[in-house]
Motif scaffolding. Structure first.
Motif, PDB file in Angstrom:
ATOM      1  N   GLN A   1      59.655 119.105  42.608  1.00  0.00           N
ATOM      2  CA  GLN A   1      60.978 119.163  43.246  1.00  0.00           C
ATOM      3  C   GLN A   1      61.486 117.772  43.609  1.00  0.00           C
ATOM      4  O   GLN A   1      62.652 117.459  43.428  1.00  0.00           O
ATOM      5  CB  GLN A   1      60.917 120.052  44.486  1.00  0.00           C
ATOM      6  N   HIS A   2      60.597 116.907  44.121  1.00  0.00           N
ATOM      7  CA  HIS A   2      61.084 115.603  44.568  1.00  0.00           C
ATOM      8  C   HIS A   2      61.436 114.682  43.390  1.00  0.00           C
ATOM      9  O   HIS A   2      61.996 113.615  43.603  1.00  0.00           O
ATOM     10  CB  HIS A   2      60.095 114.937  45.539  1.00  0.00           C
ATOM     11  N   GLN A   3      61.120 115.104  42.161  1.00  0.00           N
ATOM     12  CA  GLN A   3      61.508 114.301  40.988  1.00  0.00           C
ATOM     13  C   GLN A   3      62.788 114.822  40.339  1.00  0.00           C
ATOM     14  O   GLN A   3      63.312 114.222  39.405  1.00  0.00           O
ATOM     15  CB  GLN A   3      60.373 114.324  39.953  1.00  0.00           C
TER      16      GLN A   3
ATOM     17  N   ASP B   1      69.039 121.804  45.760  1.00  0.00           N
ATOM     18  CA  ASP B   1      69.523 120.810  44.789  1.00  0.00           C
ATOM     19  C   ASP B   1      70.471 121.431  43.760  1.00  0.00           C
ATOM     20  O   ASP B   1      71.404 120.780  43.300  1.00  0.00           O
ATOM     21  CB  ASP B   1      68.340 120.164  44.027  1.00  0.00           C
TER      22      ASP B   1
ATOM     23  N   TRP C   1      75.402 122.622  42.451  1.00  0.00           N
ATOM     24  CA  TRP C   1      75.473 121.695  41.317  1.00  0.00           C
ATOM     25  C   TRP C   1      76.600 122.146  40.368  1.00  0.00           C
ATOM     26  O   TRP C   1      76.604 123.290  39.902  1.00  0.00           O
ATOM     27  CB  TRP C   1      74.126 121.716  40.601  1.00  0.00           C
TER      28      TRP C   1
ATOM     29  N   LEU D   1      68.501 115.840  37.156  1.00  0.00           N
ATOM     30  CA  LEU D   1      69.815 116.515  37.128  1.00  0.00           C
ATOM     31  C   LEU D   1      70.928 115.650  36.530  1.00  0.00           C
ATOM     32  O   LEU D   1      71.712 116.146  35.700  1.00  0.00           O
ATOM     33  CB  LEU D   1      70.198 117.008  38.532  1.00  0.00           C
TER      34      LEU D   1
ATOM     35  N   HIS E   1      64.217 123.059  45.566  1.00  0.00           N
ATOM     36  CA  HIS E   1      65.141 122.791  44.456  1.00  0.00           C
ATOM     37  C   HIS E   1      66.378 123.687  44.511  1.00  0.00           C
ATOM     38  O   HIS E   1      67.387 123.374  43.881  1.00  0.00           O
ATOM     39  CB  HIS E   1      64.416 122.932  43.109  1.00  0.00           C
TER      40      HIS E   1
ATOM     41  N   SER F   1      65.813 114.980  41.392  1.00  0.00           N
ATOM     42  CA  SER F   1      67.024 114.169  41.571  1.00  0.00           C
ATOM     43  C   SER F   1      67.168 113.148  40.436  1.00  0.00           C
ATOM     44  O   SER F   1      68.267 112.663  40.170  1.00  0.00           O
ATOM     45  CB  SER F   1      66.982 113.448  42.920  1.00  0.00           C
ATOM     46  N   GLY F   2      66.087 112.843  39.746  1.00  0.00           N
ATOM     47  CA  GLY F   2      66.162 111.946  38.602  1.00  0.00           C
ATOM     48  C   GLY F   2      66.500 112.684  37.311  1.00  0.00           C
ATOM     49  O   GLY F   2      66.887 112.072  36.313  1.00  0.00           O
TER      50      GLY F   2
END
Lengths: 293, 293
Positions: free
Chosen positions: A75-77, A105, A109, A82, A102, A79-80
């Protein structure tokens, strides 16, 4: 069909191996080294000490022309990932992250892609850039999320190997919350107490504390059937009583945990909706403090 | 008068220094090295950058012939001290441990000694085997515990230096629980969350969780005035808002904490008296797990 797998970790390689039996699969990785290795050698699956190989492509960036893209990064990756999905033609995108972080996130969107979410219940350990060990046979479950219809994916997932079953679920929220409630009850507590999953039941005080965490989480998640969910939490503790939870393993190894995806989501939801939460912010703070150590 | 100080840590050296101004003081230590050093050089006090010296004796084992013995070792070291006190003539013994774990050690202890308990609110850091820095001026408070009368000690403690005031309190239980309720609310939470004391108030969720811990502890301790106690807990958080609690410092340094003396006592009391406790066993388990790491 053409399938793109975003992320070359354990879940990414596992999906790539099994989907390769019926589809043209490309793994999108961030490291040129891994791209080259997969293009040269394909993917190797280790299961019960035996080895199997699948031909598979790899590329550095996400591209148009795929019938399905599966995002398997943490999940923390995301943002790179999307932004790169903004530049390609509309297609089907399935998100297979743990927890529900996510959702925050992707729910707002703006995209023309058809979105799906799912869960992975397999045990898998990455052995190298091209090899994955399948340590526990489970299932992939998926559901439509937004702008999507099940028919688009059903054809892709039919006829998978019996060690890699893929199930369609009608309700994405029920699917993800059903897994999240288990993770949020078991993971942070076992990580802080440094105990195996079974001890959350065998020590009365720990079980009562887990119950308080459960009650706070289920109120935020608005679960339909609270008793059923609590029984499932206790059932998983029993079935996995000798296991160390993934969060405990991450804490012991000094790695970043999935606290944001699992507890952070609930803390944020409580804050957004003005719900009172006491135990979850404390657990979240404590796990993040352990990570920083 | 002849005073024996059991333990050559920060509190032991501090007491030895100040009591030496009016009494013959002997420090009982476990290490021959420290015994020799104190006998050769006395004790040095560092305060505001200035240094002061006191003549002082030291010996390896506890002996008869003292008007007062002060046990300054940590609670978990007391089990090594009590048997040696069985072999000497009856005298006055004052216990200055943190928390209340030592109460379980001495309440059923068969002894002819007159027992006293007390608290130390000084800041003190041991600099060497013979030197202690007095970093924060507070007070020693003491009370009779069993087979003892205040008159026996009042004379010994009168006329102490103004930086080392010693106060008699009439109710030992009130004295120790008044300090314990503060320690149990602030120490474990700050150690787990890795935050300064003030953050327990500034983050609403942490304050609410601290309140739950307080409620569990005050029910076990049967405090007379709950509101007053809670105000005191919050007051200490405010006054020490930029401080790291001793338990956080111990956890960061990888040392054994005073979890047994502070939380362990309450967990045991709850168990002995059939009271329900959820948060305290969880905090206790988590801190002990951190220690083991």
């Amino acid at each position: 069909m053409k399938i793109g797998i975003i992320g070359g970790g354990a879940v990414g390689l596992l999906c790539a191996y099994y989907l390769s039996s019926r589809h043209h699969v490309t793994v999108f990785t961030r490291r040129q080294e891994q791209t080259d290795a997969i293009n040269a050698r394909g993917i190797r699956l280790v299961k019960d000490g035996k080895e199997f190989n699948a031909e598979c492509g790899a590329a550095a960036g996400v591209a148009s022309g795929y019938d399905l893209l599966i995002a398997t990064v943490k999940q923390h990756q995301l943002s790179g990932v999307l932004p790169s999905l903004m530049n390609i033609k509309a297609t089907n995108v399935l998100f297979l992250q743990n927890g529900m972080g996510h959702i925050h996130d992707i729910e707002h969107w703006h995209t023309d892609h058809s979105l799906y979410v799912g869960t992975v219940e397999h045990g898998a350990v990455r052995k190298s850039d091209t090899a994955v060990e399948h340590t526990g046979i489970g299932a992939v479950k998926w559901s439509t999320f937004r702008g999507s219809r099940p028919e688009a994916l059903e054809n892709i997932f039919c006829g998978m190997h019996s060690d890699f079953p893929v199930y369609y679920e009608t309700d994405w929220y029920r699917l993800l919350t059903g897994k999240l409630i288990i993770n949020v009850c078991i993971n942070p507590l076992t990580a802080l107490l440094r105990v195996k999953n079974g001890e959350l039941l065998s020590c009365a005080a720990y079980k009562e504390y887990m119950r308080k965490v459960f009650e706070e989480a289920e109120a935020i998640l608005r679960l339909d059937d609270s008793d059923e969910a609590w029984n499932r939490v206790c059932g998983v503790c029993r079935q996995t009583k000798n296991n160390h939870s993934s969060m405990l393993v991450d804490v012991m190894a000094g790695r970043q945990t999935e606290a944001d995806a699992i507890i952070g989501y609930l803390v944020k939801e409580a804050g957004n909706r003005g719900l009172k939460a006491v135990h979850l912010p404390f657990l979240y703070g404590s796990i993040k403090a352990l990570e920083g150590n």
